[in-house]
Enzyme design. Structure first.
Site, PDB file in Angstrom:
ATOM      1  CG  ASP A 110      40.533  30.647  42.213  1.00  0.00           C
ATOM      2  OD1 ASP A 110      40.473  30.140  43.350  1.00  0.00           O
ATOM      3  OD2 ASP A 110      39.535  30.998  41.569  1.00  0.00           O
TER       4      ASP A 110
ATOM      5  CD  GLU B 257      40.288  26.923  47.654  1.00  0.00           C
ATOM      6  OE1 GLU B 257      39.500  27.179  48.555  1.00  0.00           O
ATOM      7  OE2 GLU B 257      40.053  27.186  46.464  1.00  0.00           O
TER       8      GLU B 257
ATOM      9  CB  CYS C 236      40.298  43.148  49.876  1.00  0.00           C
ATOM     10  SG  CYS C 236      41.245  44.390  48.961  1.00  0.00           S
TER      11      CYS C 236
ATOM     12  CB  CYS D 105      43.092  46.682  52.367  1.00  0.00           C
ATOM     13  SG  CYS D 105      41.341  46.260  52.267  1.00  0.00           S
TER      14      CYS D 105
ATOM     15  CB  CYS E 295      41.719  49.502  49.894  1.00  0.00           C
ATOM     16  SG  CYS E 295      41.575  48.042  48.850  1.00  0.00           S
TER      17      CYS E 295
ATOM     18  CG  ASP F 235      37.436  33.435  39.266  1.00  0.00           C
ATOM     19  OD1 ASP F 235      36.922  33.018  40.320  1.00  0.00           O
ATOM     20  OD2 ASP F 235      36.842  33.460  38.179  1.00  0.00           O
TER      21      ASP F 235
HETATM   22 ZN   LIG Z   1      40.713  46.321  50.079  1.00  0.00          ZN
END
Ligand SMILES: [Zn+2]
Length: 269
Positions: free
Chosen positions: A56, A140, A193, A196, A215, A222
């Site tokens: 990143d 990216e 996230c 999850c 979660c 970052d």
């Molecule tokens: Zn999560």
């Protein structure tokens, strides 16, 4: 003919074919020598020992890996700005065509050169480390041109020099056997996230750390983004979370470079 002393940065291999002499604004001369030699064709093979990481890029930190490594953003231009302003003011007061004006001009040019050299050295070090330690880097794809149009951030973004850095990663990747993957910038790498898949819609630039509502993972923004970039390249993220298929999203930079409309504000999706 008077002989001229020179500093040789690298051993000259092969037969010199032509020499180009250039002069920098601060008055330094450089000679670039083109030589010819027979080199066996190189086959770039992927380094099987290396890791697969997400990378990143940012302004607070220059680069953050999915392994949690952080490389600071040295802000070389910002640091030289005060000195540069003083020198530039002095330059503007000197009489046009005077030798003092020329001296002042060289001083300003030297500061610019130093900043460029510092940035270059720093990026060489990091790109060498990353490409020699890893077999794949997923980053990216950035719409740098579009970002620079945001006046508030333009100076900082020019100073950080992402475009140049990505070019270094690519050619060093070829040498050390590290693939560079680009993930479409509309992929919500920061908001998702990486554990999850929950999307934190209200994530802002000011939030550095956050806890996932689903979660309860606690994230450095970052590092989480870098993890998502890695997972996406690994095709471990379900398609419905992205806007197009990984094949379309994960593209070499050549395909992404310069295609942005340049209208949008910086996206830190
Ligand atoms: Zn999560």
């Amino acid at each position: 003919m008077t002989p001229i002393k020179m500093v040789i940065h690298r051993e000259i291999l092969g037969t010199p074919k032509n020499i180009t002499i250039s002069k920098t604004p601060s008055g330094k001369y450089y000679a670039s020598i083109v030589t010819e030699q027979d080199v066996p064709p190189q086959v770039a093979t992927v380094n099987p020992e290396g890791d697969k990481i997400g990378l990143d890029l940012g302004l607070k930190e220059f680069a953050i890996t999915s392994k949690g490594e952080k490389f600071e953003n040295p802000r070389y231009f910002q640091k030289s700005l005060r000195r540069l302003k003083i020198r530039q003011r002095r330059l503007s007061r000197k009489q046009k065509g005077s030798s003092n004006r020329n001296k002042a001009r060289v001083t300003v040019a030297k500061i610019h050169e130093k900043v460029a050299n510092q940035r270059q050295d720093y990026q060489h070090k990091i790109s060498l480390k990353l490409t020699s330690e890893n077999q794949r880097i997923s980053a990216e794809s950035l719409n740098i041109k579009g970002m620079v149009k945001n006046r508030k951030l333009a100076k900082q973004i020019t100073d950080v020099g992402w475009g140049n850095f990505l070019t270094m990663l690519e050619y060093k990747g070829d040498i050390y056997g590290c693939e560079i993957h680009y993930v479409d910038r509309f992929f919500p790498s920061s908001k998702r996230c990486s554990n999850c898949g929950y999307i934190k819609q209200d994530l802002t630039l000011a939030i550095r750390e956050w806890e996932c509502r689903e979660c309860k993972s606690f994230w450095d923004k970052d590092i989480n983004a870098a993890l998502n970039l890695m997972l996406f390249s690994e095709s471990k993220i379900p398609l419905e979370e992205g806007k197009s298929t990984p094949d379309q999203l994960v593209a070499r930079l050549e395909m992404n470079r310069g295609t942005g409309s340049g209208q949008e504000a910086p996206s830190f999706a």
